[in-house]
Write a protein that holds these residues in place. Structure first.
Motif, short mmCIF file in Angstrom:
data_model
loop_
_atom_site.label_atom_id
_atom_site.label_comp_id
_atom_site.label_asym_id
_atom_site.label_seq_id
_atom_site.Cartn_x
_atom_site.Cartn_y
_atom_site.Cartn_z
N PRO A 26 0.83 -1.21 0.00
CA PRO A 26 0.00 0.00 0.00
C PRO A 26 0.86 1.26 0.00
O PRO A 26 1.96 1.27 0.55
CB PRO A 26 -0.80 -0.12 1.31
CG PRO A 26 -0.73 -1.56 1.68
CD PRO A 26 0.57 -2.06 1.17
N PRO A 27 0.37 2.34 -0.61
CA PRO A 27 1.17 3.57 -0.70
C PRO A 27 1.24 4.34 0.62
O PRO A 27 0.25 4.46 1.33
CB PRO A 27 0.43 4.38 -1.76
CG PRO A 27 -0.98 3.89 -1.70
CD PRO A 27 -0.90 2.44 -1.35
N LEU A 28 2.42 4.85 0.91
CA LEU A 28 2.67 5.64 2.11
C LEU A 28 3.53 6.84 1.72
O LEU A 28 4.65 6.69 1.24
CB LEU A 28 3.40 4.80 3.16
CG LEU A 28 3.94 5.54 4.40
CD1 LEU A 28 2.85 6.27 5.14
CD2 LEU A 28 4.66 4.55 5.32
N PHE A 52 5.40 -1.32 2.59
CA PHE A 52 4.68 -0.28 1.85
C PHE A 52 5.43 0.15 0.61
O PHE A 52 6.66 0.02 0.53
CB PHE A 52 4.45 0.95 2.74
CG PHE A 52 3.57 0.70 3.92
CD1 PHE A 52 2.20 0.80 3.81
CD2 PHE A 52 4.12 0.35 5.15
CE1 PHE A 52 1.38 0.55 4.90
CE2 PHE A 52 3.32 0.10 6.25
CZ PHE A 52 1.93 0.20 6.13
N MET A 90 0.58 12.09 -5.76
CA MET A 90 0.11 10.72 -5.56
C MET A 90 -0.87 10.31 -6.66
O MET A 90 -0.88 9.15 -7.10
CB MET A 90 -0.51 10.58 -4.18
CG MET A 90 0.48 10.80 -3.04
SD MET A 90 1.90 9.70 -3.08
CE MET A 90 1.21 8.24 -2.31
N TYR A 95 -2.09 6.64 -7.27
CA TYR A 95 -2.65 6.29 -5.97
C TYR A 95 -3.81 7.21 -5.63
O TYR A 95 -3.63 8.42 -5.46
CB TYR A 95 -1.57 6.39 -4.89
CG TYR A 95 -0.36 5.53 -5.18
CD1 TYR A 95 -0.48 4.16 -5.37
CD2 TYR A 95 0.91 6.10 -5.28
CE1 TYR A 95 0.62 3.37 -5.65
CE2 TYR A 95 2.02 5.32 -5.55
CZ TYR A 95 1.86 3.95 -5.74
OH TYR A 95 2.96 3.18 -6.01
N ARG A 97 -5.83 6.68 -2.91
CA ARG A 97 -5.96 6.73 -1.45
C ARG A 97 -4.66 6.20 -0.85
O ARG A 97 -4.09 5.22 -1.33
CB ARG A 97 -7.15 5.89 -0.98
CG ARG A 97 -7.52 6.05 0.49
CD ARG A 97 -8.90 5.46 0.74
NE ARG A 97 -9.22 5.31 2.15
CZ ARG A 97 -9.66 6.28 2.95
NH1 ARG A 97 -9.83 7.49 2.46
NH2 ARG A 97 -9.95 6.05 4.21
N PHE A 98 -4.18 6.85 0.20
CA PHE A 98 -2.86 6.54 0.72
C PHE A 98 -2.74 6.99 2.17
O PHE A 98 -3.52 7.81 2.66
CB PHE A 98 -1.79 7.24 -0.13
CG PHE A 98 -2.06 8.71 -0.38
CD1 PHE A 98 -1.62 9.68 0.49
CD2 PHE A 98 -2.81 9.09 -1.50
CE1 PHE A 98 -1.89 11.02 0.26
CE2 PHE A 98 -3.09 10.44 -1.74
CZ PHE A 98 -2.63 11.40 -0.85
N ARG A 120 -8.89 11.12 0.47
CA ARG A 120 -7.64 10.58 -0.07
C ARG A 120 -6.74 9.97 1.01
O ARG A 120 -5.90 9.12 0.72
CB ARG A 120 -6.86 11.68 -0.79
CG ARG A 120 -7.62 12.40 -1.90
CD ARG A 120 -7.96 11.49 -3.06
NE ARG A 120 -6.78 10.91 -3.69
CZ ARG A 120 -6.08 11.52 -4.66
NH1 ARG A 120 -6.46 12.71 -5.11
NH2 ARG A 120 -5.03 10.92 -5.20
#
Length: 290
Positions: A26-28, A52, A90, A95, A97-98, A120
């Motif tokens: 998942p994006p961070l 991540f 992002m 992405y 949602r992050f 988001r």
């Protein structure tokens, strides 16, 4: 630093943003503070990248991101605009949602992002700040002395720019030394990176504009949103040796501003990701992997 990470320059439509991307999952998004760059995260990012896809970016005007021309109201460096840069970054990376972790100025950008773009941001971590509005409202002799730069950098152009520009290395090292538990926490290559960027007069000016915005247009935005609360889960971390710990009860302050808040102090000064990287990474991983 950032071995195995890719380097990108992304046009967001509002500014060209420089970032490092690494890991998987998942994006961070990681945001840095003053007077630094994304290199603040160089000890923590590899640990986070095990779980991540980490995006460590430079805020507009800092590092290798675009130095945007400002305006009389300093709106170009308002946290609202700076947050939009990062949201657009992002989006450009794919992405929708992050999660976000921000330190210092980056935490103020992240705070605004969670209010303006709440759909988001899935989870939010803020490192060593209380809201800008609260910090100004609580200013006394102790705060004015500890946060001297807040009141120096907001002076009209080009007084602080010329003073800092006379010896940017001295000013940079003084900031790092005053706000940290020990200068030994900073890797030589990180200091070299900070200095490379901070010696640029355009970066000095942009950072002053960031603070000028904080004392003007940002306060207008914050006052208008006094009754709005962050509705995603919020983690608050701060340094036990720092000003935030000495002047505030951070959890109490943030519980007035967010629906769900947790956090604790770490045994360090202001620069958590560099002074206490393992503890910082551990707390972030535990929070963001729930």
């Amino acid at each position: 630093m950032f071995e195995g990470f890719d380097t990108r320059h992304v046009s967001t439509g509002s500014a060209e943003i420089h970032c490092r991307i690494g890991g998987g999952g998942p994006p961070l998004l990681l945001l840095h503070g003053y007077p630094q760059t994304h290199a603040l995260w160089h000890k923590v990012a590899p640990m986070l990248a095990e779980r991540f896809t980490v995006v460590a970016s430079d805020l507009r005007g800092y590092g290798d991101s675009e130095r945007v021309v400002s305006d009389a109201r300093h709106f170009a460096y308002s946290k609202r605009v700076m947050a939009l840069d990062q949201v657009n970054l992002m989006t450009a990376l794919g992405y929708s949602r992050f999660a976000v972790a921000g330190h210092d100025r980056g935490a103020r950008v992240a705070h605004r992002m969670a209010l303006d773009h709440r759909e988001r941001v899935s989870r939010l971590a803020l490192l060593d700040i209380v809201p800008t509005y609260d910090a100004f409202a609580a200013t006394d002799t102790f705060m004015a002395t500890a946060y001297f730069h807040w009141f120096f950098l907001i002076q009209p152009f080009d007084f602080p720019e010329r003073m800092i520009g006379n010896d940017p290395e001295l000013f940079l090292r003084q900031c790092l030394s005053r706000w940290s538990g020990s200068m030994g926490a900073f890797a030589p290559e990180a200091i070299a990176e900070y200095l490379r960027c901070f010696q640029d007069p355009a970066v000095i000016h942009a950072s002053c504009e960031d603070y000028r915005a904080a004392a003007s247009v940002d306060l207008e935005h914050d006052a208008a949103d006094r009754d709005r609360r962050i509705d995603c889960p919020l983690l608050v971390l701060w340094g036990k040796q720092g000003v935030v710990h000495k002047a505030f009860d951070p959890l109490k302050v943030w519980r007035d501003r967010a629906v769900s808040v947790e956090g604790r102090p770490l045994p360090c000064g202001h620069f958590l990701p560099e002074e206490a990287p393992e503890k910082t990474a551990g707390d972030l991983l535990e929070f963001f992997t729930r």
